[in-house]
Scaffold this motif. Structure first.
Motif, PDB file in Angstrom:
ATOM      1  N   UNK A 122       0.785  -1.235   0.000  1.00 21.18           N
ATOM      2  CA  UNK A 122       0.000   0.000   0.000  1.00 21.18           C
ATOM      3  C   UNK A 122       0.812   1.277   0.000  1.00 21.18           C
ATOM      4  N   UNK A 123       2.102   1.193  -0.343  1.00 27.14           N
ATOM      5  CA  UNK A 123       2.939   2.398  -0.419  1.00 27.14           C
ATOM      6  C   UNK A 123       2.599   3.146  -1.712  1.00 27.14           C
ATOM      7  N   UNK A 124       2.544   4.473  -1.627  1.00 22.27           N
ATOM      8  CA  UNK A 124       2.119   5.261  -2.802  1.00 22.27           C
ATOM      9  C   UNK A 124       3.265   6.000  -3.495  1.00 22.27           C
ATOM     10  N   UNK A 125       4.337   6.298  -2.746  1.00 22.46           N
ATOM     11  CA  UNK A 125       5.434   7.098  -3.310  1.00 22.46           C
ATOM     12  C   UNK A 125       6.761   6.448  -2.946  1.00 22.46           C
ATOM     13  N   UNK A 126       7.647   6.376  -3.927  1.00 20.76           N
ATOM     14  CA  UNK A 126       8.962   5.791  -3.660  1.00 20.76           C
ATOM     15  C   UNK A 126      10.053   6.749  -4.111  1.00 20.76           C
ATOM     16  N   UNK A 127      11.242   6.593  -3.521  1.00 22.76           N
ATOM     17  CA  UNK A 127      12.387   7.400  -3.931  1.00 22.76           C
ATOM     18  C   UNK A 127      13.623   6.530  -4.007  1.00 22.76           C
ATOM     19  N   UNK A 128      14.535   6.894  -4.916  1.00 18.56           N
ATOM     20  CA  UNK A 128      15.757   6.099  -5.090  1.00 18.56           C
ATOM     21  C   UNK A 128      16.946   6.994  -5.439  1.00 18.56           C
ATOM     22  N   UNK A 129      18.098   6.748  -4.813  1.00 15.62           N
ATOM     23  CA  UNK A 129      19.342   7.288  -5.325  1.00 15.62           C
ATOM     24  C   UNK A 129      19.910   6.237  -6.278  1.00 15.62           C
ATOM     25  N   UNK A 130      20.403   6.648  -7.434  1.00 11.89           N
ATOM     26  CA  UNK A 130      20.813   5.621  -8.403  1.00 11.89           C
ATOM     27  C   UNK A 130      21.963   6.087  -9.265  1.00 11.89           C
ATOM     28  N   UNK A 131      22.809   5.107  -9.651  1.00 16.17           N
ATOM     29  CA  UNK A 131      23.863   5.381 -10.617  1.00 16.17           C
ATOM     30  C   UNK A 131      23.282   5.484 -12.030  1.00 16.17           C
ATOM     31  N   UNK A 132      22.028   5.104 -12.219  1.00 15.79           N
ATOM     32  CA  UNK A 132      21.381   5.247 -13.523  1.00 15.79           C
ATOM     33  C   UNK A 132      20.430   4.124 -13.872  1.00 15.79           C
ATOM     34  N   UNK A 133      20.936   2.904 -13.942  1.00 14.53           N
ATOM     35  CA  UNK A 133      20.085   1.800 -14.401  1.00 14.53           C
ATOM     36  C   UNK A 133      18.994   1.423 -13.402  1.00 14.53           C
ATOM     37  N   UNK A 134      19.288   1.526 -12.130  1.00 17.67           N
ATOM     38  CA  UNK A 134      18.243   1.230 -11.138  1.00 17.67           C
ATOM     39  C   UNK A 134      17.131   2.272 -11.242  1.00 17.67           C
ATOM     40  N   UNK A 135      17.513   3.500 -11.549  1.00 19.69           N
ATOM     41  CA  UNK A 135      16.514   4.558 -11.705  1.00 19.69           C
ATOM     42  C   UNK A 135      15.593   4.262 -12.886  1.00 19.69           C
ATOM     43  N   UNK A 136      16.183   3.875 -14.014  1.00 22.90           N
ATOM     44  CA  UNK A 136      15.363   3.535 -15.187  1.00 22.90           C
ATOM     45  C   UNK A 136      14.380   2.430 -14.840  1.00 22.90           C
ATOM     46  N   UNK A 137      14.884   1.403 -14.159  1.00 19.16           N
ATOM     47  CA  UNK A 137      14.026   0.263 -13.839  1.00 19.16           C
ATOM     48  C   UNK A 137      12.949   0.667 -12.843  1.00 19.16           C
ATOM     49  N   UNK A 138      13.335   1.419 -11.836  1.00 19.32           N
ATOM     50  CA  UNK A 138      12.332   1.860 -10.859  1.00 19.32           C
ATOM     51  C   UNK A 138      11.243   2.657 -11.565  1.00 19.32           C
ATOM     52  N   UNK A 174      18.728  15.783 -10.946  1.00 13.60           N
ATOM     53  CA  UNK A 174      20.136  15.497 -11.202  1.00 13.60           C
ATOM     54  C   UNK A 174      20.965  16.199 -10.127  1.00 13.60           C
ATOM     55  N   UNK A 175      21.912  15.474  -9.559  1.00 11.13           N
ATOM     56  CA  UNK A 175      22.652  15.951  -8.390  1.00 11.13           C
ATOM     57  C   UNK A 175      24.118  16.160  -8.761  1.00 11.13           C
ATOM     58  N   UNK A 176      24.662  17.269  -8.314  1.00 19.13           N
ATOM     59  CA  UNK A 176      26.076  17.561  -8.556  1.00 19.13           C
ATOM     60  C   UNK A 176      26.900  16.769  -7.529  1.00 19.13           C
ATOM     61  N   UNK A 177      27.052  15.471  -7.782  1.00 15.70           N
ATOM     62  CA  UNK A 177      27.756  14.627  -6.811  1.00 15.70           C
ATOM     63  C   UNK A 177      27.654  13.167  -7.216  1.00 15.70           C
ATOM     64  N   UNK A 178      27.937  12.281  -6.261  1.00 14.09           N
ATOM     65  CA  UNK A 178      27.932  10.830  -6.516  1.00 14.09           C
ATOM     66  C   UNK A 178      26.657  10.206  -5.955  1.00 14.09           C
ATOM     67  N   UNK A 179      26.520   8.895  -6.154  1.00 14.61           N
ATOM     68  CA  UNK A 179      25.331   8.204  -5.657  1.00 14.61           C
ATOM     69  C   UNK A 179      25.217   8.351  -4.136  1.00 14.61           C
TER      70      UNK A 179
END
Ligand SMILES: Cc1ncc(COP(=O)(O)O)c(C=O)c1O
Ligand SMILES: [Zn+2]
Length: 393
Positions: A122-138, A174-179
């Motif tokens: 029943x979760x409605x909102x999710x967030x992820x820090x990602x190097x890229x591919x996990x973000x696409x999949x999420x 987009x973040x000026x930094x690393x994962x």
């Protein structure tokens, strides 16, 4: 049919109830999903797997969700790499091509499972820090499930990752930094914004999706395991998940109790190799890698949360850790491409060089059956590869 009993901390073994959203244990340790494997042994069989869907959900008895959000992830080809193998005088080399997954990487497995559970809980909102591919999949699975997704990636991620996330309707920053910087933002803002944090190992279900790679390796080799598995290691969830899968299969009697197990080889980039350094120094955990930089963006993880698990499993398996330079990775993409017709992600290509080095050193023999994990498609990295088209004639 699921046999989930509870969640268990990988550090202090504390138990948590299944059926509720959880992140880390009170002690900061990642949680594992535990199953009644004795019941699974009786009621879920390798024949049931064979009769199941042609996706990773064929292993549903040992997965937590009964209502999968699926885009066709898993059951990727195990390619007998005969032409690449011939270069190294072996007929025992295989490539597991994860580039054929939805959104072009193995991250689909973890996020298919995590988003299925997010929806179920029943979760409605999710967030992820990602190097890229996990973000696409999420972003893809959240879109398919009708869940709001908030994504934080380094500003120099491959363009494809950014384009996919935007197209899937995610909220992208987009973040000026690393994962690691992205992770800090999610941790700070998440509670206020009502975001459920699906960072690597900070929720228990991505690993369940990724462990299916271990089940598939066994199934595709007729319920046997190879002598070695090369795995490009950023957060290390695939390696950790496969080891969990081997444990579960032994307990269910799908594999012989007590082994043999593959040597697990963690492959990193020379520009970010915290696990290799910790392994070589005999440490149980890694230290933050300063100034992480590599074209293999998925390997740019300066301090993996599950470092202690990766190091533990690599050592238990008799495996090793090895780092590869970006120049070697670039050459390996073309080597694998020309030999096998597989256009690999830089992370996957690193395994080819790692294999050559461990053969040269004598760590592996020609007769050893070896699986190299190509974790993604090279098509996702076109802007990173510095490709110049030939002039038209
Ligand atoms: C293509 C690719 N390979 C490997 C990795 C590393 O994955 P893991 O976190 O399971 O070590 C990533 C992570 O982003 C990736 O995108
Ligand atoms: Zn704990």
């Amino acid at each position: 049919m699921t046999f989930v009993t509870h969640l268990e901390c990988t550090r202090c073994a504390r138990h948590y109830e299944a059926g509720q959203p959880h992140n880390l244990c009170q002690c900061g340790g990642p949680l594992y999903v535990r199953y009644d494997l004795a019941a699974a042994r009786r009621e879920f069989s390798r024949d049931a797997v064979a009769a199941g869907p042609k996706t990773m959900w064929r292993y549903s008895g040992v997965l937590p969700s009964q209502t999968p959000v699926s885009l066709g992830e898993g059951l990727t080809p195990m390619i007998h790499a005969t032409r690449l193998g011939a270069k190294y005088a072996t007929d025992s080399l295989y490539v597991k091509d994860e580039g054929l997954n939805p959104t072009g990487s193995f991250k689909a497995r973890g996020l298919s499972c995590a988003i299925s559970m997010v929806r179920e809980l029943g979760v409605k909102k999710v967030a992820i820090p990602s190097a890229g591919n996990a973000a696409s999949a999420l972003a893809a699975y959240a879109a398919a499930a009708g869940i709001e997704s908030h994504i934080f990636m380094p500003k120099d991620v491959p363009l494809a990752n950014y384009a996919e996330c935007v197209s899937f309707g995610a909220h992208v920053t987009l973040v000026d930094g690393l994962i690691s910087d992205c992770g800090r933002i999610v941790a700070e803002r998440g509670p206020k914004e009502g975001w459920f944090d699906v960072s690597t190992l900070k929720e228990p279900y991505r690993i369940e999706g990724k462990k299916t790679m271990g089940y598939e390796v066994a199934e595709q080799f007729g319920w046997t395991l190879p002598e070695a598995i090369f795995y490009p290691t950023g957060g290390g969830v695939g390696l950790i998940g496969m080891w969990k899968a081997f444990d579960e299969m032994e307990t269910m009697g799908w594999l012989p109790k007590g082994g043999p197990r593959p040597k697990m080889i963690a492959v990193q980039s020379a520009g970010c190799a915290p696990i290799v350094r910790a392994f070589e120094n005999g440490e149980a955990q890694s230290e933050f890698w300063q100034g992480a930089a590599t074209m293999a963006s998925g390997l740019r993880v300066p301090k993996p949360l599950g470092d202690f698990l990766i190091l533990d499993y690599v050592r238990a398996s008799g495996g090793t850790c090895i780092s590869i330079t970006d120049e070697e990775i670039r050459a390996a993409i073309d080597e694998l491409g020309a030999a096998e017709g597989i256009f690999a992600a830089p992370e996957g290509a690193a395994c080819v060089t790692a294999y050559r080095k461990l053969r040269d050193s004598g760590f592996l023999k020609a007769a050893d059956k070896v699986v190299l994990f190509n974790t993604g498609s090279g098509l996702k990295y076109l802007d990173m590869l510095d490709i110049k088209m030939a002039k038209a004639r």
